[in-house]
Design an enzyme around this catalytic site. Structure first.
Site, PDB file in Angstrom:
ATOM      1  CB  SER A 163     127.297 154.243  53.016  1.00 28.87           C
ATOM      2  OG  SER A 163     127.186 155.590  52.696  1.00 28.87           O
TER       3      SER A 163
ATOM      4  CE  LYS B  28     125.184 156.676  54.730  1.00 27.70           C
ATOM      5  NZ  LYS B  28     124.731 156.886  53.331  1.00 27.70           N
TER       6      LYS B  28
ATOM      7  CE1 TYR C 217     127.054 159.596  57.370  1.00 29.46           C
ATOM      8  CE2 TYR C 217     127.999 161.450  56.172  1.00 29.46           C
ATOM      9  CZ  TYR C 217     127.395 160.205  56.169  1.00 29.46           C
ATOM     10  OH  TYR C 217     127.143 159.569  54.977  1.00 29.46           O
TER      11      TYR C 217
ATOM     12  CE1 TYR D 146     122.779 154.548  50.276  1.00 29.89           C
ATOM     13  CE2 TYR D 146     124.240 153.696  48.585  1.00 29.89           C
ATOM     14  CZ  TYR D 146     124.045 154.177  49.856  1.00 29.89           C
ATOM     15  OH  TYR D 146     125.102 154.279  50.707  1.00 29.89           O
TER      16      TYR D 146
ATOM     17  CB  VAL E  18     131.413 155.874  48.117  1.00 32.30           C
ATOM     18  CG1 VAL E  18     130.007 156.160  47.655  1.00 32.30           C
ATOM     19  CG2 VAL E  18     131.790 156.665  49.346  1.00 32.30           C
TER      20      VAL E  18
END
Ligand code: GLN
Length: 376
Positions: A64, A67, A191, A243, A261
């Site tokens: 992530s 992103k 992705y 998050y 992660v």
């Protein structure tokens, strides 16, 4: 002359090493098999200086942490209006893999959660790009942020694709709302390739330093994205990057950040430096346990919280004298004001030139000038 930063980083890593709480990500089998003991931290300043400790050159997948960079590419490639029409900027207060879509529009709440990131991936490259060309644009874009050519880990990619039911569910929901306009499976495949790009902690620090440096990669001097895009990306990292732990992070650490992660974590401090850490065991939010502790330490030790107000300054240099002669000569600068603790620790003299070692780092009384000495 040797900097004190590597010693500082080594000390802080030793302090968190005994914490074995948390678990590596279990839902991607290849990640579950990662060595959980790996530990690294790297600082990269906007002037291109890099300091690392632990395992800064061990490669792992970006996950992530891709992103914010891919969001930056989408903003650059398609413009703000087109991207904002499809991805919001509100914290979701939900887990990264929740189907957090606005009730009326079906728009994902922000680009840091999977729903928004899958959408941002679909908005990179020119209008009629093929899925393969789009992945190439994304890998080249991530490479430009890192300042070296990056590649995809095919094993991790295949492992995640076999277990991508949740991301596929998100993508089909996005397709049903018209947020995605293509085959959802092809977008998720792209992705997941984006998430499987291999990086080291050193790469991540450099990528973060590029954000901290208004989009210019410090060693290559390449303008990767423009300043307005960086402002947007750092703002969203600050509010949504961690998050449903974003509020805790904003108050405790106060550095725009993004976790992955595989155990990576980056922070970008505008105008100063990029920070990256790596440790694979995760907390219940999917953030690296030891990474969070390291950032808490960095922020507290060096006053890196972006909301921390520096004391009002008059002239920075109060006096500048040379003591002694020849090889034993020492320049003593008495400084005061709003220099950050990081610069003190590093002995990096942004204002006066030179790269010296701070012999005495700080005065315990904040009202008194701090004394810094360099060997000539
Ligand atoms: N590839 C991962 C996923 O989509 C990335 C998640 C993460 O790093 N938080 O589930």
């Amino acid at each position: 002359m040797r900097s004190v930063v590597p010693d500082y980083l080594t000390d802080v890593l030793a302090d968190v090493e005994s914490d074995t709480s948390g678990e590596p990500a279990g839902y991607i089998p290849e990640l579950a098999a990662a060595d959980p003991e790996r530990l690294a931290a790297v600082f990269a300043t906007v002037d291109g200086t890099v300091h690392g400790a632990g395992d800064p050159d061990v490669a792992f997948t970006i996950q992530s942490i891709s992103k914010p960079f891919v969001y930056a590419m989408a903003l650059s490639d398609r413009g703000f209006d087109r991207v904002l029409a499809k991805v919001g900027v509100e914290p979701s207060e939900e887990a990264f893999n929740e189907i957090s879509l606005e009730n009326d529009t079906g728009r994902p709440r922000n680009p840091m959660i999977n729903a928004g990131a899958i959408t941002a991936h679909s908005l990179t490259g020119p209008e009629n790009v093929t899925p393969v060309e789009r992945v190439d644009r994304v890998v080249q874009g991530l490479s430009a942020f890192a300042g070296r050519q990056l590649t995809v880990d095919e094993t991790v990619c295949a492992s995640e694709m076999e277990n991508a039911h949740r991301n596929l569910a998100i993508a089909y929901m996005l397709r049903s709302h018209g947020i995605l306009t293509e085959d959802p499976r092809a977008v998720v495949d792209g992705y997941i390739r984006q998430c499987s790009v291999l990086v080291t902690t050193r790469d991540l620090a450099m990528m973060a330093a590029t954000l901290a440096n208004r989009g210019v990669n410090p060693p290559s001097d390449e303008q990767v994205v423009d300043g307005a895009v960086v402002r947007q990306v750092l703002s969203v990292m600050a509010t949504c990057g961690m998050y449903d732990a974003a509020g805790d992070w904003a108050t405790q650490v106060g550095i725009p950040a993004k976790s992955g992660v595989a155990g990576g974590l980056i922070g970008a401090l505008p105008g100063q430096l990029g920070i990256a850490t790596f440790s694979p065991r995760l907390d219940r939010h999917g953030n690296s346990v030891r990474g969070v502790s390291l950032f808490e330490r960095f922020s507290a030790d060096m006053g890196l919280h972006v909301m921390e107000v520096p004391p009002a300054a008059r002239a920075v240099v109060r006096s500048n004298r040379v003591r002694g002669d020849g090889a034993d000569a020492i320049r003593v600068l008495r400084l005061q004001g709003s220099l950050s603790e990081f610069l003190w620790c590093a002995g990096i003299n942004r204002h006066g030139g030179g790269d010296g070692r701070a012999l005495r780092r700080r005065s315990s009384d904040p009202r008194r000038p701090r004394v810094m000495r360099w060997r000539l």
